[in-house]
Design a protein around this motif. Sequence first.
Motif, PDB file in Angstrom:
ATOM      1  N   TYR A 217     -11.975  -3.573 -19.146  1.00 15.02           N
ATOM      2  CA  TYR A 217     -12.280  -3.599 -20.555  1.00 15.02           C
ATOM      3  C   TYR A 217     -13.688  -4.034 -20.773  1.00 15.02           C
ATOM      4  N   ALA A 218     -14.223  -4.808 -19.900  1.00 21.04           N
ATOM      5  CA  ALA A 218     -15.638  -5.164 -20.124  1.00 21.04           C
ATOM      6  C   ALA A 218     -16.683  -4.127 -19.273  1.00 21.04           C
ATOM      7  N   ALA A 219     -16.339  -3.517 -18.212  1.00 19.48           N
ATOM      8  CA  ALA A 219     -17.011  -2.698 -17.579  1.00 19.48           C
ATOM      9  C   ALA A 219     -16.538  -1.495 -17.131  1.00 19.48           C
ATOM     10  N   PRO A 220     -16.145  -0.676 -18.105  1.00 19.42           N
ATOM     11  CA  PRO A 220     -15.475   0.811 -17.755  1.00 19.42           C
ATOM     12  C   PRO A 220     -16.389   1.563 -17.003  1.00 19.42           C
ATOM     13  N   ARG A 221     -15.845   2.314 -16.323  1.00 18.93           N
ATOM     14  CA  ARG A 221     -16.816   3.312 -15.450  1.00 18.93           C
ATOM     15  C   ARG A 221     -17.355   4.292 -16.095  1.00 18.93           C
ATOM     16  N   ASP A 222     -16.803   4.934 -17.190  1.00 17.12           N
ATOM     17  CA  ASP A 222     -17.417   6.019 -18.226  1.00 17.12           C
ATOM     18  C   ASP A 222     -16.646   5.573 -19.522  1.00 17.12           C
ATOM     19  N   LEU A 223     -17.397   6.551 -20.220  1.00 17.80           N
ATOM     20  CA  LEU A 223     -16.905   6.553 -21.789  1.00 17.80           C
ATOM     21  C   LEU A 223     -15.489   6.811 -22.014  1.00 17.80           C
ATOM     22  N   GLY A 224     -14.982   7.644 -21.407  1.00 14.37           N
ATOM     23  CA  GLY A 224     -13.619   8.030 -21.361  1.00 14.37           C
ATOM     24  C   GLY A 224     -12.573   6.707 -21.345  1.00 14.37           C
ATOM     25  N   VAL A 225     -12.915   6.046 -20.162  1.00 21.10           N
ATOM     26  CA  VAL A 225     -12.210   4.703 -20.066  1.00 21.10           C
ATOM     27  C   VAL A 225     -12.355   3.671 -20.865  1.00 21.10           C
ATOM     28  N   ALA A 226     -13.740   3.738 -21.145  1.00 29.09           N
ATOM     29  CA  ALA A 226     -14.002   2.635 -22.271  1.00 29.09           C
ATOM     30  C   ALA A 226     -13.070   3.015 -23.615  1.00 29.09           C
ATOM     31  N   THR A 227     -13.010   4.151 -24.046  1.00 28.02           N
ATOM     32  CA  THR A 227     -12.399   4.338 -25.344  1.00 28.02           C
ATOM     33  C   THR A 227     -10.662   4.287 -25.011  1.00 28.02           C
ATOM     34  N   PHE A 228     -10.357   4.724 -23.753  1.00 30.52           N
ATOM     35  CA  PHE A 228      -8.940   4.479 -23.547  1.00 30.52           C
ATOM     36  C   PHE A 228      -8.581   3.396 -23.282  1.00 30.52           C
ATOM     37  N   VAL A 229      -8.975   2.255 -22.867  1.00 32.63           N
ATOM     38  CA  VAL A 229      -8.597   0.996 -22.756  1.00 32.63           C
ATOM     39  C   VAL A 229      -8.792   0.064 -23.896  1.00 32.63           C
TER      40      VAL A 229
END
Lengths: 340, 519, 353
Positions: A217-229
């Motif tokens: 949640y705090a350090a997603p690898r990319d924007l996609g992960v960031a918005t998915f989680v």
Amino acid sequence: MRLEVDGVSKAFGGTRVLDDVSLVVDDGELAAVLGPSGCGKTTLLRIVAGFESADAGSVAVGGADITSLPPERRRIGIVPQEAALFPHLTVRRNVGFGLPRGAASAERARECLDLVGLSGFGDRMPHELSGGQQQRVALARALAPGPGVVLLDEPFNALDRSLRVSVRDDVRDALKRAGATAVLVTHDQEEAMSMADTVAVMREGRIVQKDEPASVYAAPRDLGVATFVGEAVILPASAAGGVASCVLGALPYAAGGSEGQGRVAVRPEQFVLTVPGGGTVGRVERVEFFGHDAALTVVLDGERDGEGVVIRARTRGDAGHRTGDRVGVEVEGSVLFFVS
Amino acid sequence: MARTVTSSSARGTRLGRPLRRVPRVLLVPAVLTALISLLPVAYLVVRASGGGIETVVETIWRARTWELTVASLGLAAAVTLLSIFVGVSLAWLVVRTDLPGRRVFGVLAALPLAVPSYVAAYIWIAAFPGLTGFTGSVLVLTLVSYPYVYLPVAAALARIDPAMEEVALSLGRGRMSVVLRQLRPSAAAGALLVAMYALGEFGAVSIMRFDVFTTQIYTSYRASFDRTPAAVLGLLLVVVTFVIVVAESRSRGRAAYATRGAPPRRRRVVALRPAGKAAALVWSGAVAAAAVGFPFAGICYWLLEGASSGVRPDRLLAAFGATVGMAAAGALVSTALAVPVGVIAARYRSRTASVLEQASYVGHALPGIVVALSLVFFAVRYAYPLYQRWPMLVLAYAVLFLPAAVGAVRASVLQSPPVLEEVARSLGRGPFAVMRQVTLPLALPGVTAGAALVFLTAMKELPATLLLRPTGMDTLATRLWTETGSGAYGAAAPYAAVLMLVAAVPGFVLGRRSTKEDT
Amino acid sequence: MSMRRLIAAALLPLALTAAACGGQATQEAQTTPAPGTSATPESFGENSLVIYSGRNENLIAPLIDKLKAATGVDVQVRYGDSAELAAQILEEGDRTRADLYFSQDAGALGALSKAGLLAPLPQPLLDRVPEKYRGADGTWVGVSGRARVIAYDPRQVKDAPKSVFDLTDPKYKGKVGWAPTNASFQSFVTALREVSGEDKARKWLTDMKANDTQTFAKNGDILNALDEGKISAGLINHYYWFEKVAEKGEAAVPSKLAFPQAGDPGSLVNVAGVAVLKASKRAEVAQKATDFLLAAEAQKYFSDDTKEYPLIEGVPTAAGLPALDSIKGPDLDLGKLDSLDQTLTLLKEVGLV
């Protein structure tokens, strides 16, 4: 037992469903495989369980390669979406299904029913149970033979929302008490984050990131992960020297040191709404009230190039904002920055 | 317990989707079944090739051959369409409407299965001598075979959620638009059996004096002792059947995989308007009267009429025992042979799976004499100790009636979600144990119904029984044949009556089953 | 039905196949019934005889009882359709279980003879019946005769038809019944071909068809239609009429029989006959049975009970029947009645079968 999936690929009729997937789940760990539907997560689960064979790669449990074993010899328990209890068997016989006949097995079945808090339900038929109870029986059934790994395939999907949270806790408790290694496949990020020790985010047949929920949640690898989680407001930004500049001003960011043009992601709970002042100002467009908190949609004033930028912020439920209020918008903590 | 049941698409990614590779424990017996049911075809190939290519070509190009092919296809098409109409309409009235006495009609609708086609044909022609040819054949064959459509359709109707119909109505579409669409797989499966039955039928059409393809086959054996043309014609029939079977499996498509989840708990019933109710009563009553009442009345007439009816109770009892014993063994063996094929057809999706299923159907339209002679051919060569012993006759029943059993197994296996089997696998059970402990117990009611269907069909079987029975053994059907063969219709009547009464028992059970799930 | 039973049943076909694979059937296998496979008591002992009978059990069973009593031989009879049994014997070949084949007509006997499956009979046996009622090669012998007749309805037809050629007359349009798939009818057509020639036979068939002759499956059906007044004449065998009278009483059978004039193929006398199978291991017993069938007791049975013609001298025919040698029938070797292939081709060409 430790589950190791190494370099598994799978294609159906020319469509690549899994692309070199590797995943390690430590002994006793509860890992969630999180991804949107169609990302290949159930195919991964079916390959681990042995219902589907991988085109390439291997699966090992407790260090032993099980890639070519049939499902019945893998010692992998499964808890399917709709519990799938055997309708012609009592709860007790469902739980004892994977056990050899005998007194020790009866004892073990009782133990497993205890574990999921359903002692005393042994003589019922599956259709006499509620959806949540059925799901717990399914878990007891999967745990009874002492499997090396337990796979849970969207196990709470069919449950009412109100029931879901409590069944989730029960299942997690039971898994932990049994010391089971488990993989939970889900598309529900809340479910994954709240239950799992680690979360593996899957996208288009690949595992993009695997980490503890808080880290994902705090350090997603990319924007996609960031918005998915989790929810996030995405804004164009340019970064330099640990500060990303965007319509919300210059914001510190934590991730990786990359600089240049890109985008920032701001979590709703990072927004602090204040009395309009020197910083960014906007107008409350909509208030969604949930009781314990509220989500506010705020349209920022278009002073600079931020013409009509919309953000969604979380506030306490008793903050008392109304539609039309003018508010100041500040950001607390570090934001996420991704080079585009 | 309100649960949303999602149906999984064929290529979905949930647990429990159709598998591809067939495990050996299923594959080996299924291949065995396929080979057994292909025995008649193998025999035909041997015999057809024995006559040389000229005979083959000459037989095929004979104008009469094509004339009769057209006649047979026309008969099969008419009987199939009418059976679909009668079967679907009765099923809908019985299962979905407030038709008065629908339970009684539900049972009556299945009872024509108890009537041997040759008895029905004889009784009709005796009462209406003008009823010969195409019309009479269509009438009689439809009346005896529509239950093959009625039974699966009634079962499917009982499973389909009425909510779907309500959605259709709310969207301004007719109720039937949804119903018919959903009934297609079950109606098509039943129609396939009817079509094959109509193609292979000989007794009734010969009584009706309507010349069809099988007439030609029989004539070839009976009058010219020439087995080559008969074999060529038989193979042609196999080709026709194959085309029909493939067409049916295409029409089945993916719909077969959508029957997942629990049956609806409540059955909502359509209230018929007074006029509709009257029409429905007249229709159901007319079908029951023509298909059940009339043949039974005819037999009663025979019983009363016969001057020569000095029937010997011991013979009747012996024939009764042999009939029930042979038919029961036939039902058991066909069901056992059908289980692996039916399970594969329901659970696996591959070239092998469809070939195995189609193989079990292909010989089904062959007339009894061809199947019997093929078993004579193989038994004499490779199983001589069993020749003219009861196992050979049982095997003949299995070959003849396998499709009904395969269809029943397939349909009932489809009703239980495949994920149960995967769970069982994951709990340490091999494919065979899974079939024994999960698949079959769940499918048992349907499988048993299929066995009952084979049982009552086998009871009525004549041509293969005549050729393969142990010397000296008589079934009710062979006694009936003997008595009518010497013109002793009065003496034949008790055998016909007992045959129909005994066959009515499984018929009754099947019919009741179709209305039972009401509560 | 328990699961266990179902599984047990599933194993049965496996057992069958195993038996089939290991079935290099030996002589012992033939005489020893496989354990547990026999539903009825059967024995294939030295002295027992297996008859494949194409003749109806109701007609023949009493005679078989007499045969058993007279010879002390244990007889097993397999009843079926003559032609179907012949087809079965053709498939069985030299492994047939039949010792004696009892056929309804000469044609099926001829077919088996042609296939080389029949053993020659001793001359003294053959000599008991007139030469025209036995196989030319001495492999089969007739035991009883039946005449083709024209049954007619005296209510509709004043003068009994004298020849089958009368029936093409327009006054019979749509009023004659025949059974083209019936073996006796086909024997008659064969006789017609032999006697009158192919062209005349074809013309007669075509004319009859053009005269809207009604097709039936069986002789009995023709007679029924006749008695119901649906048709006014029909081509049948003489004994169907006697049988029906016995079953329904004379009042229910208004039709009468006409025996066509001398030489008319319509008065063909065909025979039911027997043959001993070449593969039989009990040929002597089979010949003993043949001897019995050609002796006075059996011949009298045919005359009295089945209303057929006895074929040996000294046994009187049934009351109401003209004497056998008075039916002058076509001058024909019954052996030629096995040229059914050509008959069938003709019938096919004319479009009757």
